[in-house]
Write a protein that holds these residues in place. Structure first.
Motif, mmCIF file in Angstrom:
data_model
loop_
_atom_site.group_PDB
_atom_site.id
_atom_site.type_symbol
_atom_site.label_atom_id
_atom_site.label_comp_id
_atom_site.label_asym_id
_atom_site.label_seq_id
_atom_site.Cartn_x
_atom_site.Cartn_y
_atom_site.Cartn_z
ATOM 1 N N GLY A 125 -11.739 -34.771 61.008
ATOM 2 C CA GLY A 125 -10.701 -35.182 60.638
ATOM 3 C C GLY A 125 -10.013 -34.498 59.515
ATOM 4 N N ALA A 126 -10.860 -34.445 58.398
ATOM 5 C CA ALA A 126 -10.028 -33.471 57.404
ATOM 6 C C ALA A 126 -9.379 -32.115 57.877
ATOM 7 N N PHE A 127 -10.073 -31.728 58.795
ATOM 8 C CA PHE A 127 -9.631 -30.111 59.397
ATOM 9 C C PHE A 127 -8.020 -30.502 60.206
ATOM 10 N N GLU A 128 -8.389 -31.503 60.757
ATOM 11 C CA GLU A 128 -6.984 -32.046 61.752
ATOM 12 C C GLU A 128 -5.998 -32.197 60.763
ATOM 13 N N VAL A 129 -6.067 -32.905 59.546
ATOM 14 C CA VAL A 129 -5.009 -33.266 58.724
ATOM 15 C C VAL A 129 -4.382 -31.845 58.347
ATOM 16 N N GLY A 130 -5.154 -30.992 57.982
ATOM 17 C CA GLY A 130 -4.815 -29.773 57.619
ATOM 18 C C GLY A 130 -4.084 -28.943 58.713
ATOM 19 N N TYR A 131 -4.602 -28.933 60.109
ATOM 20 C CA TYR A 131 -4.000 -28.439 61.054
ATOM 21 C C TYR A 131 -2.560 -29.243 61.155
ATOM 22 N N LEU A 163 -0.670 -30.440 58.885
ATOM 23 C CA LEU A 163 0.303 -30.328 58.055
ATOM 24 C C LEU A 163 0.808 -28.733 58.025
ATOM 25 N N SER A 164 -0.273 -27.959 58.502
ATOM 26 C CA SER A 164 0.149 -26.426 58.623
ATOM 27 C C SER A 164 1.025 -26.133 59.880
ATOM 28 N N VAL A 165 0.866 -26.985 60.693
ATOM 29 C CA VAL A 165 1.653 -26.588 61.879
ATOM 30 C C VAL A 165 3.184 -26.860 61.607
ATOM 31 N N GLY A 166 3.165 -28.143 60.813
ATOM 32 C CA GLY A 166 4.618 -28.821 60.326
ATOM 33 C C GLY A 166 5.195 -27.579 59.451
ATOM 34 N N GLY A 167 4.334 -26.946 58.532
ATOM 35 C CA GLY A 167 4.972 -25.973 57.683
ATOM 36 C C GLY A 167 5.018 -24.771 58.456
ATOM 37 N N SER A 168 4.700 -24.523 59.707
ATOM 38 C CA SER A 168 4.879 -23.358 60.319
ATOM 39 C C SER A 168 6.094 -23.433 60.933
ATOM 40 N N ARG A 169 6.805 -24.416 60.889
ATOM 41 C CA ARG A 169 8.136 -24.156 61.248
ATOM 42 C C ARG A 169 8.300 -23.866 63.042
ATOM 43 N N PHE A 228 5.598 -22.148 64.197
ATOM 44 C CA PHE A 228 4.852 -20.973 64.355
ATOM 45 C C PHE A 228 5.933 -19.906 64.138
ATOM 46 N N THR A 229 6.895 -20.103 63.204
ATOM 47 C CA THR A 229 8.030 -19.036 62.880
ATOM 48 C C THR A 229 7.601 -18.309 61.409
ATOM 49 N N VAL A 230 6.839 -19.207 60.562
ATOM 50 C CA VAL A 230 6.267 -18.802 59.389
ATOM 51 C C VAL A 230 4.861 -18.463 59.330
ATOM 52 N N PRO A 231 4.859 -16.938 59.316
ATOM 53 C CA PRO A 231 3.482 -16.221 59.575
ATOM 54 C C PRO A 231 2.415 -17.034 58.993
ATOM 55 N N SER A 232 2.434 -17.146 57.407
ATOM 56 C CA SER A 232 1.465 -17.755 56.648
ATOM 57 C C SER A 232 1.150 -19.066 57.160
ATOM 58 N N TRP A 233 1.951 -19.928 57.405
ATOM 59 C CA TRP A 233 1.519 -21.188 57.747
ATOM 60 C C TRP A 233 1.089 -21.322 59.168
ATOM 61 N N SER A 234 1.339 -20.339 59.709
ATOM 62 C CA SER A 234 0.754 -20.370 61.465
ATOM 63 C C SER A 234 -0.612 -19.791 61.406
ATOM 64 N N ALA A 235 -0.935 -18.821 60.444
ATOM 65 C CA ALA A 235 -2.386 -18.251 60.318
ATOM 66 C C ALA A 235 -3.142 -19.356 59.802
ATOM 67 N N PHE A 267 4.020 -32.611 50.976
ATOM 68 C CA PHE A 267 4.158 -31.150 51.232
ATOM 69 C C PHE A 267 5.577 -30.915 51.815
ATOM 70 N N PHE A 268 6.176 -32.069 52.152
ATOM 71 C CA PHE A 268 7.366 -31.892 52.899
ATOM 72 C C PHE A 268 8.556 -33.117 52.714
ATOM 73 N N ASP A 269 9.327 -32.805 53.183
ATOM 74 C CA ASP A 269 10.579 -33.983 52.734
ATOM 75 C C ASP A 269 10.493 -35.184 53.726
ATOM 76 N N GLU A 270 9.451 -35.743 53.844
ATOM 77 C CA GLU A 270 9.166 -36.920 54.616
ATOM 78 C C GLU A 270 8.889 -38.145 53.612
ATOM 79 N N THR A 271 9.132 -39.438 54.211
ATOM 80 C CA THR A 271 8.917 -40.524 53.541
ATOM 81 C C THR A 271 7.875 -41.578 54.120
ATOM 82 N N LEU A 272 7.069 -42.322 53.349
ATOM 83 C CA LEU A 272 6.272 -43.401 53.805
ATOM 84 C C LEU A 272 6.721 -44.524 53.752
ATOM 85 N N THR A 273 7.407 -45.190 54.655
ATOM 86 C CA THR A 273 7.897 -46.530 54.252
ATOM 87 C C THR A 273 6.826 -47.641 54.534
#
Length: 175
Positions: free
Chosen positions: A77-83, A85-91, A93-100, A144-150
């Motif tokens: 589950g923790a790895f899933e959270v990392g996945y 978040l990193s998919v979100g950061g990869s935009r 899969f256009t940002v290589p570091s986040w994609s990796a 990590f991102f410009d998101e909100t938690l309502t």
């Protein structure tokens, strides 16, 4: 040829012939009852203690295996959270570091999930894994991102967390 008595084993063709050495395989059930009646109380008690110890060892081993599986599922589950978040950061899969990083987390989450599902039922394991990923991504997304938690999102996340806890309790009572 002498007719055989249907109650005798096939090798017993004549009453005057001795039984071959393997005849003990065809011993009557009364022989084993007779032997167990005349076994020493110490041997019987020892057998009972041995059976209880074996049962306890199997139970302890199963509990350890179950505990390990649930810890592995939490790790998945923790790895899933990392996945997530990193998919979100990869935009996309256009940002290589986040994609990796996304690829690494993807492989780790699938590996850990598959290990946990050796012991935990698929329906329960998958629901818990997805729940952890959803809650983790929703809670950490604003970090990590410009998101909100309502408040509404937090309330529904609480429902997911409650469901995950009840699934764990249901799995424990099943065993």
């Amino acid at each position: 040829m002498t007719p055989q008595n249907p109650t005798q084993p096939p090798h017993a063709t004549h009453p005057s012939k001795p039984d071959p050495p393997h005849a003990s395989q065809h011993a009557s059930p009364h022989a084993s009852q007779h032997a167990s009646r005349h076994a020493s109380p110490h041997a019987s008690r020892h057998a009972t203690q041995h059976a209880e110890a074996s049962q306890y060892a199997r139970s302890a081993q199963h509990a350890a295996s179950s505990r390990s599986a649930w810890l592995t599922l939490l790790l998945a589950g923790a790895f899933e959270v990392g996945y997530a978040l990193s998919v979100g950061g990869s935009r996309g899969f256009t940002v290589p570091s986040w994609s990796a990083v996304a690829v690494v987390f993807f492989l780790l989450t699938l590996w850990a999930l598959s290990r946990a599902l050796r012991t935990i039922e698929v329906a329960i394991g998958y629901a818990v894994w997805a729940g952890i990923g959803a809650v983790g991504a929703a809670v950490l997304g604003p970090v990590f991102f410009d998101e909100t938690l309502t408040t509404a999102k937090a309330a529904w996340l609480a429902v997911i967390i409650t469901g995950v806890i009840w699934l764990k309790l249901a799995d424990r009572h099943r065993r």
